[in-house]
Scaffold this motif. Structure first.
Motif, PDB file in Angstrom:
ATOM      1  N   THR A  81      13.492   9.804   2.382  1.00 54.54           N
ATOM      2  CA  THR A  81      12.562   9.093   1.497  1.00 54.54           C
ATOM      3  C   THR A  81      12.573   9.840   0.175  1.00 54.54           C
ATOM      4  N   ASN A  82      13.194   9.242  -0.828  1.00 57.37           N
ATOM      5  CA  ASN A  82      13.372   9.974  -2.083  1.00 57.37           C
ATOM      6  C   ASN A  82      12.182   9.878  -3.006  1.00 57.37           C
ATOM      7  N   ALA A  83      11.455   8.781  -2.905  1.00 56.97           N
ATOM      8  CA  ALA A  83      10.268   8.624  -3.739  1.00 56.97           C
ATOM      9  C   ALA A  83       9.372   7.625  -3.048  1.00 56.97           C
ATOM     10  N   LEU A  84       8.077   7.837  -3.168  1.00 54.92           N
ATOM     11  CA  LEU A  84       7.169   6.849  -2.600  1.00 54.92           C
ATOM     12  C   LEU A  84       5.863   6.823  -3.364  1.00 54.92           C
ATOM     13  N   ASP A 129       0.847  -1.195   0.000  1.00 57.29           N
ATOM     14  CA  ASP A 129       0.000   0.000   0.000  1.00 57.29           C
ATOM     15  C   ASP A 129       0.881   1.243   0.000  1.00 57.29           C
ATOM     16  N   VAL A 130       2.106   1.054   0.483  1.00 61.24           N
ATOM     17  CA  VAL A 130       3.098   2.121   0.424  1.00 61.24           C
ATOM     18  C   VAL A 130       4.372   1.504  -0.153  1.00 61.24           C
ATOM     19  N   ALA A 131       4.939   2.117  -1.160  1.00 63.10           N
ATOM     20  CA  ALA A 131       6.223   1.655  -1.717  1.00 63.10           C
ATOM     21  C   ALA A 131       7.225   2.789  -1.558  1.00 63.10           C
ATOM     22  N   ILE A 132       8.364   2.458  -0.992  1.00 63.87           N
ATOM     23  CA  ILE A 132       9.345   3.489  -0.648  1.00 63.87           C
ATOM     24  C   ILE A 132      10.671   3.249  -1.372  1.00 63.87           C
TER      25      ILE A 132
END
Lengths: 230, 230
Positions: free
Chosen positions: A144-147, A133-136
């Protein structure tokens, strides 16, 4: 998928002050933003900018000593054509507001930082295809550079070790998390030492900007590698 | 696939001297080596050590101030049981000799650095499955943290910006190169700032060693993240 790219040209990339003038930092930050936009468009999405104030491509009068190496007109035109949300609150509040605002329109939203000069469509595709549900995509140094967010129960907190905080926030909301193992997405460009990574692994505008500004890879006699400026 | 892991316990990890005693650096280096061995074995291979002299697990008498936190007996026994080649030449010469020596026995050889405390079987599998006569996992700072060699025409040169040199050497020999985009494999642990990555992303002996030694993630009031020692 809606992709938000937060960006500010208020004193951007201040930790590069030892090696770049104010004008140069601003140009370099815009070149990196263009690279991120290219990578997102390469996956087939149009990014939305999230900015504290409308971008001023004429540039503020800085009275700066170094004039910069210039930005090409195509790049400027392209950035001007992107949809943009203006929100002058701090990053965390502005991103959470943007996510809240968009979750009805698109159930899958992503936040991609504007200083990922090594981002490629391939690397972003791996992030976008990751489950959870969350990709980090963690950044070096705890960030956290992208999510990717697929559940409105998640919110961001970019202060401090946000990678750890984002895992905690997801766990508290019972949301499965996927983590993408990418050097390209882990490399946000903040410090002078990061410029080496751009020179070695970049192939976009940010790398060209550095080369035009006279940066090159140098090796000391001890075998340690760094950047130097001609 | 033959997998060579070069390791030295002659003054290992000297750039960690500001934060670790000599005994501690040696223990931590061995803990990282164990993590790399675990990851390689997790892919189903038995690594071969490449060492300048037989490892002495009793440890040299250092007269050092800090006693270290100890290494567990299982880890030591496991390292002692691994096949090892002793070659006291510098890294480049020793690795090239090992590759030359092994290419008849196994057409696919890999060299994996011993300080990849974040290496996992998944990350190594991506490297081993990458195409190319040469597959490279670049290290942060221009190095080559792991590579696979499928053609005896390739040789290594670890001095300086070895990632760039290895691409050049492969190009000169007309060998296609694959590059693996992995933050885990890009993170070799050399500097105090790298310890943060181990604390945040590690899950093996090196991370446990750091925790036992009192290291933890700390945030400054400015939001910058680092490590501190209790």
């Amino acid at each position: 998928m809606r992709i938000i790219v937060p960006f500010t040209d208020r004193d951007p990339k201040s930790r590069l002050t030892p090696v770049l003038s104010t004008t140069e930092r601003r140009e370099f930050a815009l070149a990196m933003l263009c690279d991120v936009v290219d990578a997102v468009e390469g996956v087939g999405h149009e990014p939305e900018l999230l900015v504290p104030e409308p971008l001023d491509f004429e540039g503020p009068a800085t009275g700066d000593d170094a004039p910069g190496v210039g930005l090409d007109a195509d790049a400027v035109e392209r950035l001007e054509s992107l949809p943009a949300t203006v929100d002058d609150r701090p990053l965390t509040a502005a991103v959470n507001a943007a996510l809240d605002d968009g979750s009805d329109r698109d159930p899958v939203q992503a936040v991609v930082m504007a200083d990922l000069a090594l981002a490629t469509p391939t690397a972003l595709r791996r992030l976008f295809a990751a489950g959870g549900d969350v990709a980090i995509a963690p950044g070096r140094g705890g960030g956290t550079n992208a999510l990717v967010v697929r559940d409105p129960g998640f919110s961001v907190d970019y202060h401090g070790a946000s990678y750890r905080d984002h895992r905690r926030i997801a766990a508290e909301a019972d949301l499965p998390v996927a983590v993408v193992d990418s050097m390209r997405l882990a490399t946000d460009v903040d410090e002078p030492s990061d410029l080496l990574e751009v020179l070695l692994h970049g192939d976009g505008r940010a790398r060209r900007w550095l080369v035009d500004a006279g940066f090159e890879v140098g090796s000391g006699s001890d075998g340690r590698v760094g950047v130097r400026r001609r």
